[in-house]
Motif scaffolding. Structure first.
Motif, short mmCIF file in Angstrom:
data_model
loop_
_atom_site.label_atom_id
_atom_site.label_comp_id
_atom_site.label_asym_id
_atom_site.label_seq_id
_atom_site.Cartn_x
_atom_site.Cartn_y
_atom_site.Cartn_z
N GLN A 31 -2.50 12.25 6.37
CA GLN A 31 -3.22 10.88 6.59
C GLN A 31 -3.35 10.88 7.91
O GLN A 31 -2.53 11.04 8.80
CB GLN A 31 -2.38 9.85 5.72
CG GLN A 31 -1.94 10.14 4.35
CD GLN A 31 -3.20 10.04 3.64
OE1 GLN A 31 -4.13 9.36 3.61
NE2 GLN A 31 -3.07 10.59 2.35
N HIS A 227 8.99 5.04 6.12
CA HIS A 227 7.53 4.72 5.96
C HIS A 227 7.29 4.68 4.50
O HIS A 227 6.60 3.39 3.91
CB HIS A 227 6.54 5.32 6.64
CG HIS A 227 5.19 5.26 6.09
ND1 HIS A 227 4.53 4.16 6.40
CD2 HIS A 227 4.49 6.26 5.65
CE1 HIS A 227 3.09 4.57 5.76
NE2 HIS A 227 3.04 5.77 5.15
N MET A 231 6.16 0.91 2.74
CA MET A 231 4.87 0.66 1.79
C MET A 231 5.02 0.27 0.36
O MET A 231 4.51 -0.57 -0.35
CB MET A 231 4.18 2.14 1.62
CG MET A 231 3.56 2.36 3.04
SD MET A 231 2.17 1.13 3.66
CE MET A 231 0.64 1.95 2.63
N TYR A 334 3.16 5.80 -3.98
CA TYR A 334 2.77 5.74 -2.61
C TYR A 334 1.29 6.23 -2.12
O TYR A 334 0.92 5.75 -1.09
CB TYR A 334 3.85 6.50 -1.83
CG TYR A 334 3.68 7.08 -0.48
CD1 TYR A 334 3.66 5.87 0.50
CD2 TYR A 334 3.12 8.07 -0.18
CE1 TYR A 334 3.17 6.24 1.82
CE2 TYR A 334 2.91 8.34 1.15
CZ TYR A 334 2.93 7.62 2.02
OH TYR A 334 2.53 7.57 3.45
N THR A 338 -1.14 4.54 0.36
CA THR A 338 -1.47 5.21 1.79
C THR A 338 -3.09 5.47 1.87
O THR A 338 -3.54 5.37 2.67
CB THR A 338 -0.64 6.22 2.26
OG1 THR A 338 -0.78 6.49 3.56
CG2 THR A 338 -0.72 7.51 1.24
N ALA A 341 -4.89 2.20 2.03
CA ALA A 341 -4.45 1.35 2.90
C ALA A 341 -5.50 0.76 3.88
O ALA A 341 -5.37 -0.45 4.21
CB ALA A 341 -3.25 1.87 3.91
N ASN A 352 0.92 1.65 7.64
CA ASN A 352 0.26 2.90 7.48
C ASN A 352 0.13 3.53 8.96
O ASN A 352 0.32 4.62 9.23
CB ASN A 352 -1.01 3.06 6.54
CG ASN A 352 -1.23 4.27 6.03
OD1 ASN A 352 -0.34 4.82 5.17
ND2 ASN A 352 -2.53 4.78 6.10
#
Length: 702
Positions: A31, A227, A231, A334, A338, A341, A352
């Motif tokens: 990402q 992380h 999230m 998740y 993400t 996001a 993110n």
């Protein structure tokens, strides 16, 4: 080169100057900071971005001897003149033009979003996509409601055997889970378009992030788990459960990473091509489940498929059969969060970005919303927006001048092939046949894409994103089993990039890169051949690098080399592997000479071809090569222009990430690494033999 919009590639295709080649892009579900509308900065841009001139005298450091370090001579003052803004990981020629082009796109979009009901269909789509992306208040007020239907589908799963349709739906919406599926040209029959399935589904940039030892890599893995937990917590999972789920997600992805092919191996098209009949492939997977997935992702019926990494698919199937359902739910939850996001409330987007932007690339803060939303439209509706961009910003005679340069450089390559002493006549015939078969695409497509069936709403930011992803997914998959459209482009017109496609056997130069500094109408040919001419030569050489040479004039993967010529070629490329592999990029991290071999070959060959073409053009146009402009002769200006393609000021984090994941060498080495191998450089600057920029032993492939 370096900056490019997101694409959904097939294994083996590539965007040659992109941050990641298409050959590698499906290796991981990395990402990156993406355009969104969740901050309140600069809803309207100031007119602040100006193009860098083709010959940038302000970047020269004349206190440096060009024979000692040409990059420092040509770019020595660039970093001081261009401090890194807090919303960028780096500054270089690409980012400079990217910002100029983004500013231009924003002007188009601001007007389109403010227009009334009388707008043309494409104007409505680009205007409302931009408007919805910019409306942070609406995004905030909706919370997770737009995502709730998919989250509820994940939560309601009762068995692993029910997961296939949901995977298809998530992937159709652009969410990278478990594996990759798409369309590609058949490597061995480029007239066919077939389905492929490939490794994917990782949250870290690529597989080695899960295994490398050392404090920095261990810290990144720990930060990734933190992380993921954050999230999940933001979406309502209790903190303690979120931490356990994050550990489970990391363990599951590590299993996928173990069977993922290393990034360097994926450069070899033969290693990512395993054509199977559907009956053979169905022996690897559950046939009924795959058919449910195929229908959900809207793929047509298939009779064959390129199973790009059979080991990965086998491991994935075994892992899914034994996996804990709660782990798979957390994993999908998740990746959905993400992936969405940048159209969710600020708390999701900030978290993110904190990992994928600040931690991985060192970028302190996100870009202003207008930038991100302008480029989001370019990614979603690139040819609708690009058509307006071309009309307003692509100079009328630029295309004709580019074609002239392309033809000059192709002629230079033909002469080079005829003159090289290490290739046999039989292989030369095939090389010239391939060269003559290359198609040249300049500026923009001849036929614009039809977005009629794509619904865009002015108050539905996430829905617009998912519908645009689904539209592109369907468009790509609909090509399976149909004739190849050779007029199609793999980049949008405003993109600051260029590419060679081995299956198409074509070179492509979007209008977005045909602007200063890369192409500057105010400059003479010496500068433009050094800038965009070297880019043309680079893309042309890709057809004959260690990957491109495996494809013939028709785009088919076929060995047209004699065994002896292949050995000589590999000996010459080994020289480049060793040269670039000796460069230390940041801290103790060295450039991967094998990973970057294709790009380094193209840089070296492209620069030589551009110089030979310029000398011929100067002879034809009766140009005095010794006449000085700005204090420099024409050959000197050519090499300065080339080096200034690579002027940069980069954060160490993004350099580290580039070296670990990117087939392009860091900019500094793309300048000096190629120039030390150029036969014309020493004479241009009066350098003595064995000076640092004129080593006793140099490398040359083309």
């Amino acid at each position: 080169m370096k900056k490019v919009q997101a694409v959904k590639p097939g294994p083996g295709q590539r965007l040659v100057f992109a941050m990641a080649t298409l050959l590698l892009a499906t290796a991981a579900g990395a990402q990156t900071p993406a355009p969104n509308a969740t901050d309140n900065k600069s809803a309207k841009p100031a007119e602040i971005y100006k193009p860098i001139p083709g010959f940038d005298a302000s970047s020269l450091d004349t206190s440096v001897d060009p024979c000692n370090d040409f990059y420092k001579f040509a770019c020595g003052k660039f970093a001081a003149n261009h401090p890194i803004p807090s919303d960028q990981p780096e500054v270089d020629q690409f980012y400079a033009l990217y910002n100029v082009n983004t500013q231009s796109l924003n002007g188009i979009l601001t007007k389109a979003s403010a227009a009334g009901s009388g707008r043309a269909p494409n104007e409505q789509k680009i205007g409302d996509y931009y408007k919805s992306c910019m409306d942070a208040d609406v995004i905030e007020s909706k919370g997770l409601a737009p995502l709730r239907p998919l989250l509820e589908k994940i939560d309601s799963l009762q068995s692993v055997s029910d997961i296939a349709p949901l995977i298809g739906e998530l992937q159709r919406n652009g969410i990278d889970v478990f594996f990759g599926y798409g369309e590609q040209q058949d490597f061995k029959d480029a007239s066919k378009q077939i389905a492929f399935i490939d490794q994917g589904g990782l949250g870290l940039p690529e597989r080695d992030y899960y295994f490398r030892t050392g404090a920095k890599d261990e810290t990144v893995r720990k930060q990734y788990v933190e992380h993921v937990a954050k999230m999940l917590t933001l979406a309502g999972t209790p903190a303690e459960k979120a931490r356990k789920d994050a550990d489970a997600v990391m363990a599951f992805e590590t299993t996928l990473a173990k069977s993922s092919m290393p990034i360097t191996d994926r450069r070899d098209p033969e290693k990512v091509y395993h054509l199977q009949t559907l009956a053979t492939f169905n022996q690897t997977v559950d046939a009924d489940s795959f058919d449910e997935f195929r229908k959900a992702i809207r793929s047509p019926q298939i009779s064959e498929i390129n199973n790009a990494n059979p080991e990965f698919i086998t491991t994935l199937m075994a892992t899914l059969r034994s996996a804990d359902l709660d782990t798979l739910k957390a994993y999908m939850r998740y990746h959905l969060l993400t992936g969405a996001a940048n159209r969710l409330p600020k708390r999701f987007d900030d978290e993110n970005f904190d990992f994928y932007g600040r931690i991985l690339t060192g970028q302190p803060e996100q870009s202003p919303r207008w930038k991100r939303c302008s480029n989001a439209v370019n990614g979603a509706l690139g040819e609708a927006l690009g058509q307006v961009y071309v009309e307003q910003y692509f100079a009328g005679d630029s295309k004709a001048k580019m074609l002239e340069m392309v033809h000059d450089i192709e002629s230079a390559m033909q002469r080079d092939i005829q003159q090289i002493d290490w290739m046999s006549p039989a292989t030369k015939v095939k090389a010239e046949e391939k060269l003559h078969g290359i198609a040249n695409k300049i500026g923009y497509p001849d036929k614009w894409r039809d977005y009629t069936t794509l619904a865009i709403k002015g108050d539905d930011a996430l829905g617009n994103k998912f519908r645009a992803n689904a539209f592109e997914n369907d468009r790509q998959l609909n090509k399976i089993g149909k004739p190849v459209d050779h007029s199609e482009w793999g980049m949008t017109p405003p993109t600051v990039n260029a590419y060679y496609d081995p299956s198409m056997n074509d070179i492509n130069f979007p209008a977005g890169i045909l602007q200063p500094a890369f192409y500057d109408q105010r400059q003479d040919d010496s500068v433009n051949y050094g800038h965009i001419g070297a880019v043309i030569g680079h893309e042309l050489t890709h057809g004959f690098d260690d990957q491109g040479r495996k494809f013939d004039a028709k785009g088919n993967m076929e060995d047209w080399w004699t065994p002896e010529d292949a050995k000589k070629f590999e000996a010459r490329t080994d020289c480049l592997v060793n040269e670039y592999g000796s460069f230390t990029a940041v801290d103790d991290v060295k450039v991967n000479g094998k990973l970057t071999l294709g790009e380094n070959t193209a840089d070296n060959g492209g620069l030589l071809l551009a110089y030979l073409a310029y000398l011929e053009r100067a002879k034809t146009d009766k140009i005095d090569l010794n006449a000085k402009v700005n204090g420099y002769t024409a050959p000197q200006r050519f090499y300065i222009a080339y080096a200034q393609n690579w002027c940069e000021n980069s954060r160490p984090e993004v350099i580290r990430q580039q070296v670990l994941t990117d087939p392009h060498s860091p900019d500094h080495f793309r300048a000096n690494g190629a120039i030390v191998n150029q036969p014309g450089f020493a004479g241009a600057f009066g350098c003595k033999k064995s000076s640092p920029m004129v080593p006793a032993n140099s490398c040359r492939v083309w």
